[in-house]
Design a protein around this motif. Structure first.
Motif, PDB file in Angstrom:
ATOM      1  N   THR A 109      41.641  37.697  36.016  1.00  0.00           N
ATOM      2  CA  THR A 109      41.654  37.037  37.330  1.00  0.00           C
ATOM      3  C   THR A 109      41.520  35.523  37.215  1.00  0.00           C
ATOM      4  O   THR A 109      41.585  34.828  38.230  1.00  0.00           O
ATOM      5  N   SER A 133      38.691  34.223  36.387  1.00  0.00           N
ATOM      6  CA  SER A 133      37.240  34.029  36.472  1.00  0.00           C
ATOM      7  C   SER A 133      36.578  34.910  35.412  1.00  0.00           C
ATOM      8  O   SER A 133      36.680  36.139  35.465  1.00  0.00           O
ATOM      9  N   GLU A 140      33.139  38.373  44.507  1.00  0.00           N
ATOM     10  CA  GLU A 140      34.579  38.147  44.472  1.00  0.00           C
ATOM     11  C   GLU A 140      35.084  37.576  45.805  1.00  0.00           C
ATOM     12  O   GLU A 140      35.917  36.667  45.830  1.00  0.00           O
ATOM     13  N   MET A 190      36.955  33.963  46.443  1.00  0.00           N
ATOM     14  CA  MET A 190      38.246  33.831  47.131  1.00  0.00           C
ATOM     15  C   MET A 190      38.143  32.858  48.300  1.00  0.00           C
ATOM     16  O   MET A 190      39.073  32.094  48.570  1.00  0.00           O
ATOM     17  N   THR A 203      37.928  29.255  46.893  1.00  0.00           N
ATOM     18  CA  THR A 203      39.172  28.736  46.322  1.00  0.00           C
ATOM     19  C   THR A 203      40.325  28.832  47.323  1.00  0.00           C
ATOM     20  O   THR A 203      41.474  28.602  46.966  1.00  0.00           O
ATOM     21  N   CYS A 213      41.800  31.307  48.670  1.00  0.00           N
ATOM     22  CA  CYS A 213      42.823  32.213  48.165  1.00  0.00           C
ATOM     23  C   CYS A 213      43.507  32.940  49.333  1.00  0.00           C
ATOM     24  O   CYS A 213      42.831  33.512  50.192  1.00  0.00           O
ATOM     25  N   ASP A 226      43.185  41.327  43.228  1.00  0.00           N
ATOM     26  CA  ASP A 226      42.213  40.455  42.555  1.00  0.00           C
ATOM     27  C   ASP A 226      42.875  39.430  41.628  1.00  0.00           C
ATOM     28  O   ASP A 226      42.391  38.309  41.486  1.00  0.00           O
ATOM     29  N   LEU A 271      43.706  35.729  42.341  1.00  0.00           N
ATOM     30  CA  LEU A 271      42.738  34.642  42.106  1.00  0.00           C
ATOM     31  C   LEU A 271      43.238  33.659  41.060  1.00  0.00           C
ATOM     32  O   LEU A 271      42.881  32.488  41.094  1.00  0.00           O
ATOM     33  N   CYS A 298      44.789  30.684  42.496  1.00  0.00           N
ATOM     34  CA  CYS A 298      43.875  29.924  43.365  1.00  0.00           C
ATOM     35  C   CYS A 298      42.851  29.171  42.541  1.00  0.00           C
ATOM     36  O   CYS A 298      42.527  28.024  42.843  1.00  0.00           O
TER      37      CYS A 298
END
Ligand SMILES: [Fe+2]
Length: 142
Positions: A11, A13, A61, A65, A68, A70, A123, A126, A129
């Motif tokens: 992702t 992250s 999560e 999002m 960022t 997203c 997911d 991300l 983003c």
């Protein structure tokens, strides 16, 4: 279906990927318990773990999002809410009737399919983003 982690699940992250791997580990643990004929014994502990862990994971999560900006944030929240209701339904069937083999198998299939489809479909959005949001000061700018 071999249930193994690969690059298609990343992702962007490290923390979210770590949490996803822990979820994968639970499915793998259930898988190996079932192969040893111990699915019925293990399913309660796995459901207990998931019940707590996914709530924390989803919150982390969803926050990332939001931070960022997203575009998948709303779809992610909806998918999480839907999963939580599926989880609650499976949990209540387990609490009422115990871990019969058919239910253990159903839980295994629901979990593995959902995780794979959700992580790859939502997911992983991300990635773009997080790339755009760095450095973090950029998050505050519309
Ligand atoms: Fe998600």
């Amino acid at each position: 279906m071999p249930f193994v982690w690969d690059a298609s699940f990343t992702t962007g992250s490290t923390e979210i990927d770590r949490q996803h791997r822990r979820l994968f580990e639970q499915v793998a643990a259930l898988d190996s318990a079932m192969k040893q004929g111990k699915g019925r014994q293990e399913i309660g502990a796995i459901l207990d773990f998931l019940g707590e862990y996914v709530v924390k994971h989803f919150a982390d999560e969803e926050r990332l999002m939001e931070e960022t900006r997203c575009p998948a944030a709303a779809a992610n929240q909806q998918a999480h809410a839907k999963f939580l209701s599926t989880y609650a339904e499976l949990r209540s069937r387990f609490d009422r009737a115990g871990g019969a083999a058919a239910l253990v198998l159903e839980i295994h299939d629901v979990l593995s399919k959902w995780l794979v489809g959700h992580i790859r479909g939502i997911d992983t959005r991300l990635r773009e983003c997080i790339g755009k949001a760095a450095p973090s000061a950029a998050c505050a700018v519309r």
